[in-house]
Scaffold this active site. Sequence first.
Site, PDB file in Angstrom:
ATOM      1  CG  HIS A  20     -28.481  24.611 -32.307  1.00 47.36           C
ATOM      2  ND1 HIS A  20     -29.665  23.991 -32.608  1.00 47.36           N
ATOM      3  CD2 HIS A  20     -28.799  25.905 -32.014  1.00 47.36           C
ATOM      4  CE1 HIS A  20     -30.656  24.862 -32.519  1.00 47.36           C
ATOM      5  NE2 HIS A  20     -30.160  26.031 -32.142  1.00 47.36           N
ATOM      6  NE  ARG A 109     -35.929  24.554 -33.633  1.00 47.60           N
ATOM      7  CZ  ARG A 109     -35.060  25.525 -33.840  1.00 47.60           C
ATOM      8  NH1 ARG A 109     -34.029  25.326 -34.632  1.00 47.60           N
ATOM      9  NH2 ARG A 109     -35.184  26.687 -33.259  1.00 47.60           N
ATOM     10  CG  HIS A 163     -36.033  30.988 -29.073  1.00 51.87           C
ATOM     11  ND1 HIS A 163     -35.218  30.157 -28.325  1.00 51.87           N
ATOM     12  CD2 HIS A 163     -35.724  30.751 -30.379  1.00 51.87           C
ATOM     13  CE1 HIS A 163     -34.441  29.463 -29.138  1.00 51.87           C
ATOM     14  NE2 HIS A 163     -34.735  29.796 -30.374  1.00 51.87           N
ATOM     15  CG  ASP A 231     -30.456  29.682 -29.360  1.00 54.45           C
ATOM     16  OD1 ASP A 231     -30.697  28.639 -30.006  1.00 54.45           O
ATOM     17  OD2 ASP A 231     -30.352  30.793 -29.913  1.00 54.45           O
TER      18      ASP A 231
END
Length: 278
Positions: A20, A109, A163, A231
């Site tokens: 991100h 997403r 994940h 992540d």
Amino acid sequence: MATGHGGLGLPDGSCDCHHHIFDPRFAYTEADRLRPPPASISRYEGVKARLGIQRSVVVQPSSYGTDNRCTLDAVARLGPGARGVAVVAPDVSDAELQRLHGGGIRGLRFNLSRGGGSPEAMVKLAPRIAALGWHIDIHLAGDELCALEDVLKGLEAPIVLDHLGRVPQPDAENHPAFRLIAGLLESGRGWVKLSQLHRDSLAGPPGYEDAARLARRYSQIAPDRLVWGTDWPHVVAAEPVDELADLALLLDWIPEEDLRRRILVENPARLYDFPALG
């Protein structure tokens, strides 16, 4: 083959498929409580250099809602080695989807774990984005994923699960969520991100043996539909995360060089529409 990039000797074209960017130039949505401190492109470039990767995928965080300006800006500034995953409203226009595609977006997403989107919106949008070669990216705890089995099996677009699929431990392989994910992988429609490698582990450090077994099972089922991600900047992590140690952990779990290359280079290139390495 391996070129010695970073400290781990990764192959050319290695890709971080989940990170991100948080930029104070773009306001957070009022509806989301996740308001992390800035996580800039310059800081992320340092992470890339340390790991020895050349490509990355900027994933729209819930903090920005359906305002994709930060993600689009990050993809543009990171250059040809970047792609993005966006969040949109169910009634998004065809023109907006085309604009996002031109800005490097290759997936939508649905962070269902934080109320981002709905199963109904996934069903509505799936055929529209499949026509663009995009995928549906889902983050949801494994127990809750099972309730969506019929929806997932009917989606008219590839499905990417964040994940490790968030399958509960310690007996992940006997959990209904694993059987659902395995079925999606075997059908050729499902993908799994090997990211947040230890989030749901109960075995703990240093080896996180339960998570390692799960990653290995995925690699046996569908080696061509696994990707990896950092992540970064780890906004929900309870403890500090060392990206280099995490990547070394994955490489320990996946010792085969050809499989590593698929996960780090070849699979991301197909999923995110990266150009062939020159």
